[in-house]
Design an enzyme around this catalytic site. Structure first.
Site, mmCIF file in Angstrom:
data_model
loop_
_atom_site.group_PDB
_atom_site.id
_atom_site.type_symbol
_atom_site.label_atom_id
_atom_site.label_comp_id
_atom_site.label_asym_id
_atom_site.label_seq_id
_atom_site.Cartn_x
_atom_site.Cartn_y
_atom_site.Cartn_z
ATOM 1 N N GLY A 190 0.796 -1.209 0.000
ATOM 2 C CA GLY A 190 0.000 0.000 0.000
ATOM 3 C C GLY A 190 0.830 1.261 0.000
ATOM 4 N N PHE A 198 1.111 5.526 1.899
ATOM 5 C CA PHE A 198 1.122 6.107 3.238
ATOM 6 C C PHE A 198 -0.279 6.195 3.844
ATOM 7 C CE2 PHE A 198 5.008 7.958 1.294
ATOM 8 C CZ PHE A 198 5.933 7.355 2.128
ATOM 9 N N HIS A 241 12.783 12.678 4.054
ATOM 10 C CA HIS A 241 13.676 13.515 3.233
ATOM 11 C C HIS A 241 13.376 13.393 1.735
ATOM 12 C CE1 HIS A 241 17.143 10.413 2.371
ATOM 13 N NE2 HIS A 241 15.961 9.883 2.181
#
Length: 569
Positions: A451, A453, A470
């Site tokens: 998946g 986030f 980052h």
């Protein structure tokens, strides 16, 4: 030849006399006028006068032996190779190091005070007709390699830095140095102050062991006095990247050995390369400390061994990635600086995640390159939040968000057998992680979730975001952190692993990676205070910050609660 021998013998006899007459406490003030009192006593405590050195030019081993005998010196022949002096001569006279047979001998001498010292004899063999006579004449006249030396009694980095600083305070200037793998010793050279009251214009500090970390700063200071050379070295950085990438791509490290030298002809046959061209590449890499050259051929150093296939901590994939796609995109850095657009997308027409995902070979290489910096992870499993979770009576679960090939989660599960894991990743990365954790025997304690986030699993006890933030701009980072905050129970901890930009502008790998992220990814590195603001915006609180190897950090984060103290790191 008789005149030459007499000249070198006379110089050697004078050196023997000097070593016999001097001692540490008397010699240091002669070299550094004004040095006395507590600082002199400190130097005498931490270093001792060990030898004086000179360079001689015998035609062969027999002539060198006769010269030593004439001076009352005893030393076992043949001489050991002298890497540092050979390299200095090669640079000074624009010769290939392999053309210069430079040996080193250290016959013992007893001082007038009864102390055991040495005369360090560097010998450049000058066979008749070799064409090296001009080098010998030049070096005899200028005495570049003549010096006095002090051994450091305690090879502690703090002591070593203090000695270098004291030398500089009394007028000494850094003048090169190097690490000699043949005897596992590090050499620091200094130019003596103009006011020195002895004829020796160079001073050496010799430290047993490998101290190239301290040496690097010493050499940087040396180059600072030579701006043209410094700039030229910087401009050839692209050559270094490609030399390392080519060395790796041809699998030369796999055909070499750390213990045994391999000849160029044999290596060329193994890797299907032209011997002469391969030799040129290897000599350049020897200058970088990736390989060493000796009489039996070339061998790998510890750094070079990290480019082998299957070596623990191998950085092979990183070399291929930095010398491949990222090398191409860095050529468009100017486009990013001018326009703000990501150079990688300008060159390849898509972002690096999509580009790598469409090519299984590149996708695997990228995941391997991410794991190549795994030394940063070494202390992470011992973080107090993980240790506490592992001791919970009911057990606990670690959720690794965008966990790549499972390198970090595998280390955590190995260190804490009572913990379970969940890894969230893209489809191809999930399969790589499943395979890796199966091989290490941890897959039965781990669930794998495919998946994005938005799919962060709920109910975990420890959440991990390792080198993820980052990659993204601030707005996307806030979204990611909010997804984490929503999934986290009130008691859960979030560990964010990133390189953090220093707030004082000091040298850091994070500064280099900030440029890389801007050019190739569209992301950035950040200071701790910047991360703190992002956490706050997502309803989280920065609790503390712990340093990691390779200039990494663990930022320990929890859900914000009224009255909870905020870390102002």
């Amino acid at each position: 030849m008789i005149t030459t021998l007499s000249g070198d013998t006379s110089r050697l006899l004078a050196t023997v006399g000097f070593v016999k007459e001097q001692d540490t406490a008397a010699l240091l003030p002669l070299l550094f006028p004004g040095l006395d009192g507590p600082e002199l006593r400190t130097l005498v405590e931490h270093c001792r006068f060990s030898h004086a050195a000179l360079l001689v030019f015998p035609s062969d081993e027999a002539e060198l032996g006769a010269m030593l005998t004439d001076c009352g010196l005893v030393a076992a022949l043949p001489a050991q190779p002298s890497v540092v002096v050979r390299e200095r001569l090669a640079v000074r006279h624009r010769r290939r190091p392999a053309e210069l047979d430079v040996g080193i001998l250290r016959p013992a001498v007893t001082g007038a005070d009864g102390a055991h010292r040495m005369v360090e004899v560097f010998a450049l063999t000058v066979p008749p007709g070799s064409g090296l006579d001009t080098i010998a004449a030049y070096e005899r006249e200028r005495q570049h390699e003549t010096h006095v030396a002090f051994d450091v009694a305690s090879p502690d980095p703090l002591v070593l830095r203090g000695l270098c600083a004291t030398f500089a305070r009394y007028g000494a200037t850094p003048d090169g140095g190097g690490y000699n793998p043949h005897e596992n010793g590090t050499v620091f050279y200094f130019g003596a102050p103009a006011e020195a009251k002895v004829g020796y214009r160079r001073v050496e500090l010799y430290v047993p062991g490998d101290h190239r970390d301290v040496l690097a700063a010493h050499l940087d200071e040396h180059r600072a006095h030579q701006p043209a050379e410094t700039l030229l070295r910087l401009l050839t950085g692209a050559w270094t990247t490609q030399a390392l990438a080519t060395f790796t791509q041809l699998r030369v490290p796999d055909a070499m050995d750390v213990e045994r030298g391999v000849g160029v002809e044999e290596l060329a046959r193994k890797v299907d390369a032209r011997p002469r061209n391969l030799a040129t590449l290897l000599r350049y890499l020897a200058m970088l400390g990736v390989v060493t050259e000796a009489r039996d051929g070339f061998r790998l150093t510890g750094s070079g061994a990290l480019l082998r296939t299957g070596t623990p901590g191998s950085m092979r994939a990183l070399a291929l990635m930095y010398g491949g796609p990222f090398y191409e995109s860095f050529a468009a850095l100017g486009h990013t600086v001018r326009t703000g657009e990501v150079a990688f997308e300008h060159v390849f027409g898509e972002n690096h995640f999509d580009h790598f995902a469409r090519d299984p070979r590149l996708a695997e290489l990228f995941d391997q390159s991410m794991a190549a910096g795994s030394a940063m992870f070494d202390p992470v499993p011992a973080h107090p939040a993980l240790t506490a979770a592992a001791e919970a009576p009911a057990g606990a679960t670690v959720v690794d968000i965008a966990g790549g090939n499972g390198e970090l989660l595998g280390r955590i599960l190995a260190a804490h057998p009572r913990l379970n894991g969940v890894l969230l990743e893209r489809p191809h990365a999930v399969e790589a992680a499943r395979s890796r954790l199966s091989e290490s025997g941890h897959a039965t304690r781990c669930a794998f979730v495919t998946g994005d986030f938005a799919d962060v699993p709920t109910g975990g006890d420890i959440y991990v975001l390792s080198r993820v933030l980052h990659d993204w701009d601030d707005d996307r980072c806030r979204d990611i952190l909010r997804h984490c905050a929503r999934a986290m129970p009130d008691h859960a901890d979030l560990l964010v692993v990133e390189r953090v930009l220093p707030s004082d502008g000091s040298v850091s790998l994070a500064t280099a990676w900030d440029l890389h992220m801007m050019c190739n990814v569209g992301g950035r590195e950040r200071r701790a205070a910047h991360y703190d603001r992002l956490f706050t915006d997502a309803g989280l609180t920065l609790v503390d910050q712990t340093p990691l190897p390779l200039d990494g950090n663990v930022l320990h984060v929890r859900k914000a609660r009224p009255g909870h103290a905020v870390c102002n790191a």
